[in-house]
Design a protein around this motif. Structure first.
Motif, PDB file in Angstrom:
ATOM      1  N   ILE A  45       0.943  -1.118  -0.191  1.00 56.65           N
ATOM      2  CA  ILE A  45      -0.011   0.035   0.000  1.00 56.65           C
ATOM      3  C   ILE A  45       1.027   1.219  -0.021  1.00 56.65           C
ATOM      4  CG2 ILE A  45      -1.780   1.290   1.194  1.00 56.65           C
ATOM      5  CD1 ILE A  45      -2.716  -1.152   2.721  1.00 56.65           C
ATOM      6  N   TYR A  70      -2.413  -1.522  -3.672  1.00 55.70           N
ATOM      7  CA  TYR A  70      -3.419  -0.348  -3.580  1.00 55.70           C
ATOM      8  C   TYR A  70      -2.590   0.836  -3.485  1.00 55.70           C
ATOM      9  CZ  TYR A  70      -6.492   3.468  -2.530  1.00 55.70           C
ATOM     10  OH  TYR A  70      -7.131   4.498  -2.897  1.00 55.70           O
ATOM     11  N   LYS A  72      -3.140   5.214  -4.791  1.00 55.42           N
ATOM     12  CA  LYS A  72      -4.306   6.333  -5.389  1.00 55.42           C
ATOM     13  C   LYS A  72      -3.713   6.689  -6.569  1.00 55.42           C
ATOM     14  CE  LYS A  72      -3.355   8.452  -1.404  1.00 55.42           C
ATOM     15  NZ  LYS A  72      -3.233   9.247  -0.248  1.00 55.42           N
ATOM     16  N   SER A  92      -9.535  -0.439  -2.768  1.00 52.82           N
ATOM     17  CA  SER A  92      -9.238   0.329  -1.441  1.00 52.82           C
ATOM     18  C   SER A  92      -8.359  -0.170  -0.602  1.00 52.82           C
ATOM     19  CB  SER A  92     -10.535   0.714  -0.887  1.00 52.82           C
ATOM     20  OG  SER A  92     -11.112  -0.501  -0.424  1.00 52.82           O
ATOM     21  N   GLU A  93      -7.781   0.584   0.217  1.00 55.63           N
ATOM     22  CA  GLU A  93      -6.797   0.287   1.335  1.00 55.63           C
ATOM     23  C   GLU A  93      -7.615  -0.521   2.193  1.00 55.63           C
ATOM     24  OE1 GLU A  93      -5.775   2.503   5.306  1.00 55.63           O
ATOM     25  OE2 GLU A  93      -4.790   3.208   3.923  1.00 55.63           O
ATOM     26  N   VAL A 105       1.897  -6.157   5.370  1.00 60.92           N
ATOM     27  CA  VAL A 105       1.856  -4.825   4.483  1.00 60.92           C
ATOM     28  C   VAL A 105       2.857  -4.238   4.472  1.00 60.92           C
ATOM     29  CG1 VAL A 105       0.519  -2.626   4.074  1.00 60.92           C
ATOM     30  CG2 VAL A 105      -0.787  -4.774   4.927  1.00 60.92           C
ATOM     31  N   SER A 107       4.911  -0.892   2.705  1.00 62.12           N
ATOM     32  CA  SER A 107       4.764   0.559   2.064  1.00 62.12           C
ATOM     33  C   SER A 107       6.004   1.486   1.986  1.00 62.12           C
ATOM     34  CB  SER A 107       3.836   1.424   3.109  1.00 62.12           C
ATOM     35  OG  SER A 107       3.477   2.786   2.587  1.00 62.12           O
ATOM     36  N   LEU A 117      -0.590   4.917   8.456  1.00 60.86           N
ATOM     37  CA  LEU A 117      -1.019   3.828   7.896  1.00 60.86           C
ATOM     38  C   LEU A 117      -0.507   2.505   8.581  1.00 60.86           C
ATOM     39  CD1 LEU A 117      -1.692   1.942   5.413  1.00 60.86           C
ATOM     40  CD2 LEU A 117       0.654   2.287   4.352  1.00 60.86           C
TER      41      LEU A 117
END
Length: 373
Positions: A45, A70, A72, A92-93, A105, A107, A117
């Motif tokens: 993410i 995910y 944006k 979506s998250e 996860v 990131s 997050l």
């Protein structure tokens, strides 16, 4: 750390260029294949820094199966799924956080978004690995510490200059074996090329990237703690400045700091002044001073002419030598997956992760302003 006897040290150093030394130092690394069978499922993410690729590849090497992503930003998502087509694009998250089969996860989102997050990930019952800097304020750190303690989830930060550099991993083995005696001090230099035209807007906003010490120097703080073996530390002095880029008033291009730990000292300098004439993004260096010798690592380039990166030079009472690190395994990804499955702390103790972050954040917050007329 106790030193080896002269005879034992010499024998050890003669073995450091071959696979025999790797087997003697870390036999479990030899037994682990690079393309391990799937042991956990994980997702990504936030793709705002290219470090996400190294993070994902490290977990895959350790036996992680990348199942979802995910982001944006459509352009970042497209590039990522082209490189990792096995990752399903989530809508979506929340879709990822609600998937009980996903255990980790990773990131590389915009730095100031990584801590919040991580809190959401841990509260969802998953472990978390952030790109550095893993946090951008002391307030974020306090919140993350609280949630980590409550949930007992892993909050790991990918300090790639240690975990993903073969010479630095090899140096850890050498130091542990006593090749330079007791470590007294580390000197970490982290120069970077600024590459202005390729940088996103957030790169120049201190509130988003945290400041130059928070960002780049977190690598060197991690290495200072690791190689000295310090579990306590304090910042003796720090300074930051923007001496060359007035068009970006919220940016910092230079920083340095001095540290003292319970088992050694440290000096760190970071900057954005790597000239275009160098054939890599930065001549990163680490010098580890011991009572019986010293190690110097040229992380990305040997200006004497050897190709590639991960160059290690070792000097002791008997000789000066170059240590070949080309076959050195990178254990972080495997160790992190082990920790997720076994609830252990072999990749990086949680206390170390938070202390390295705390020292970098304190140095950043209390830095004096450097001005050059």
């Amino acid at each position: 750390m106790s030193a080896l006897s002269s005879a034992n040290r010499r024998t050890f150093l003669k073995q450091t260029t071959g696979l025999a030394a790797l087997s003697a130092l870390a036999p479990d690394l030899q037994a682990r294949p690079n393309a391990a069978a799937s042991r956990i499922k994980f997702a990504a993410i936030g793709l705002n820094h290219g470090h996400i690729n190294g993070q994902v590849e490290a977990v895959i090497r350790g036996g992680g199966e990348l199942v979802a992503v995910y982001a944006k930003e459509p352009e970042l998502l497209a590039a990522f799924t082209k490189r990792f087509p096995q990752a399903k694009a989530a809508k979506s998250e929340a879709e990822i956080l609600g998937d009980k089969s996903i255990q980790l996860v990773v990131s590389a989102g915009i730095p100031d978004e990584r801590g919040p997050l991580g809190i959401r990930v841990m509260k969802a019952g998953k472990d978390y690995m952030a790109d550095k800097p893993g946090l951008t304020t002391l307030e974020q750190l306090a919140q993350v510490r609280k949630v980590q303690q409550e949930t007992k989830r892993i909050y790991s930060i990918m300090f790639s200059e240690r975990f993903e550099n073969r010479a630095t991993v090899k140096a850890g083995e050498l130091v542990k074996a006593g090749a330079i005696g007791q470590v007294i001090q580390t000197i970490g230099l982290g120069p970077h090329r600024i590459s202005l035209t390729s940088r996103p807007e957030w790169f120049f906003d201190k509130k988003r990237f945290g400041g130059i010490i928070c960002d780049i120097a977190s690598h060197q703080v991690d290495q200072f703690l690791f190689f000295t073996g310090s579990t306590k530390g304090e910042v003796l002095s720090s300074q930051t400045g923007n001496v060359h880029y007035p068009q970006y008033p919220n940016f910092e291009d230079f920083g340095d700091l001095t540290l003292r730990g319970d088992k050694g000292a440290g000096y760190i300098r970071v900057d954005w002044f790597t000239p275009d004439g160098l054939n890599t993004w930065g001549d990163g260096r680490l010098t580890i001073l011991g009572t019986e010798g010293y190690i110097e690592i040229r992380k990305n380039v040997d200006i004497a002419g050897r190709t590639g990166g991960s160059h290690l030079f070792l000097v002791d009472k008997k000789e000066t030598r170059y240590v070949d690190c080309s076959k050195q395994e990178l254990p972080y990804g495997t160790q992190l997956v082990d920790d997720i499955l076994n609830r252990t702390e072999t990749a990086m103790p949680q206390a170390h992760c938070f202390l390295a972050t705390e020292l970098a954040l304190k140095a950043q917050k209390n830095a004096q302003k450097l001005t050059i007329a």
